[in-house]
Design an enzyme around this catalytic site. Structure first.
Site, short mmCIF file in Angstrom:
data_model
loop_
_atom_site.label_atom_id
_atom_site.label_comp_id
_atom_site.label_asym_id
_atom_site.label_seq_id
_atom_site.Cartn_x
_atom_site.Cartn_y
_atom_site.Cartn_z
N TYR A 177 0.84 -1.21 0.00
CA TYR A 177 0.00 0.00 0.00
C TYR A 177 0.87 1.25 0.00
O TYR A 177 0.62 2.20 -0.75
CB TYR A 177 -0.91 -0.03 1.22
CG TYR A 177 -1.96 1.05 1.25
CD1 TYR A 177 -3.09 0.98 0.44
CD2 TYR A 177 -1.83 2.15 2.10
CE1 TYR A 177 -4.06 1.97 0.47
CE2 TYR A 177 -2.80 3.14 2.14
CZ TYR A 177 -3.91 3.05 1.32
OH TYR A 177 -4.87 4.04 1.36
N LYS A 201 0.98 4.07 -2.98
CA LYS A 201 0.63 5.47 -2.72
C LYS A 201 1.82 6.40 -2.96
O LYS A 201 1.62 7.56 -3.36
CB LYS A 201 0.09 5.62 -1.30
CG LYS A 201 -1.29 5.00 -1.09
CD LYS A 201 -2.35 5.68 -1.95
CE LYS A 201 -3.75 5.21 -1.59
NZ LYS A 201 -4.79 5.87 -2.41
#
Length: 249
Positions: free
Chosen positions: A160, A164
């Site tokens: 993640y 991002k």
């Protein structure tokens, strides 16, 4: 009747609009006068969001699409243009974490790749599909929902955080490419918001999230900043990160 507000006459596409932050932004943009296209994988969720907007007197449609499939995203934008005549604002919000391993060594390559596909490649697909329509209008706004983890990371969050972080750089590159076309591209970092993902760590708004000393927000707490970015002038800020976190991401 259409609402007279700061977004009157604008058309907004919000991905991940079926729940959480995306739903709150979609409803708020409609309340500010925009026609809203709600996009997500789960059709029943976005149908409910669109119905809520319509009950409030605003124009809305919903289009089922999977952001990891570029053709699906293209069709969602085509359907929006067919319905409303163009697109002015795009909120890149669809995302999530499929990899819940404690570290890279014990993680699943498939889940790691899937998380990057959803958060980074899906964002690229959305931006790529949106650009021609925004250029057609002569100006526009791309607003991507980022994460503090994309700026500082955390053990057990490699997929993640990496996705991002890639999104954050994509935003900055797009801002440079699109500023001659009056299209601003910015990152909104909300910090922990009480969605399904955060609920396992913090149970109520205003509580402290894990050991980060970050206050937990509701999706509606993100709305004022999302409205601010959508209502900036054509020559307004671009390539910036706007954060609701208590300290620098």
């Amino acid at each position: 009747m259409p609402v007279d507000g700061p977004l009157s006459g604008k058309v907004a596409v919000v991905t991940g609009a079926g729940r959480g932050i995306g739903r709150a932004i979609a409803v708020a943009y409609a309340a500010a006068g925009a026609a809203v296209s709600c996009v997500a994988r789960t059709e029943s969720d976005i149908a409910q969001t669109a119905a809520e907007i319509q009950r409030g007197g605003g124009p809305a449609t919903f289009v089922q699409a999977d952001v990891t499939n570029y053709d699906s995203v293209l069709e969602a934008f085509r359907a929006t243009v067919d319905e409303f005549g163009g697109i002015d604002i795009v909120v890149i919000n669809a995302g999530g974490n499929l990899d819940h391993s404690p570290d890279v060594e014990r993680g699943s390559p498939e889940q790691w790749t899937g998380t990057v596909q959803l958060n980074l490649i899906g964002s690229y697909h959305t931006a790529r599909a949106a650009i021609p329509h925004l250029k057609e209008r002569g100006a526009g706004k791309l607003i991507a929902i980022g994460s503090g983890l994309g700026h500082r990371g955390r053990p057990g969050e490699s997929a993640y955080a990496s996705a991002k972080a890639g999104l954050s750089m994509l935003i900055r590159v797009l801002a440079l490419e699109l500023w001659p076309h009056n299209i601003s591209v910015n990152e909104l970092v909300p910090g922990p918001v009480l969605t399904d993902r955060v609920a396992q760590y913090a149970q109520e708004p205003g509580s402290v999230f894990q050991d980060d000393s970050e206050w937990v927000k509701t999706p509606e707490d993100v709305v004022p900043l999302a409205l601010f970015l959508a209502t900036q002038p054509d020559k307004g800020p671009t390539g910036q990160m706007y954060s609701l976190m208590r300290r620098d991401a």
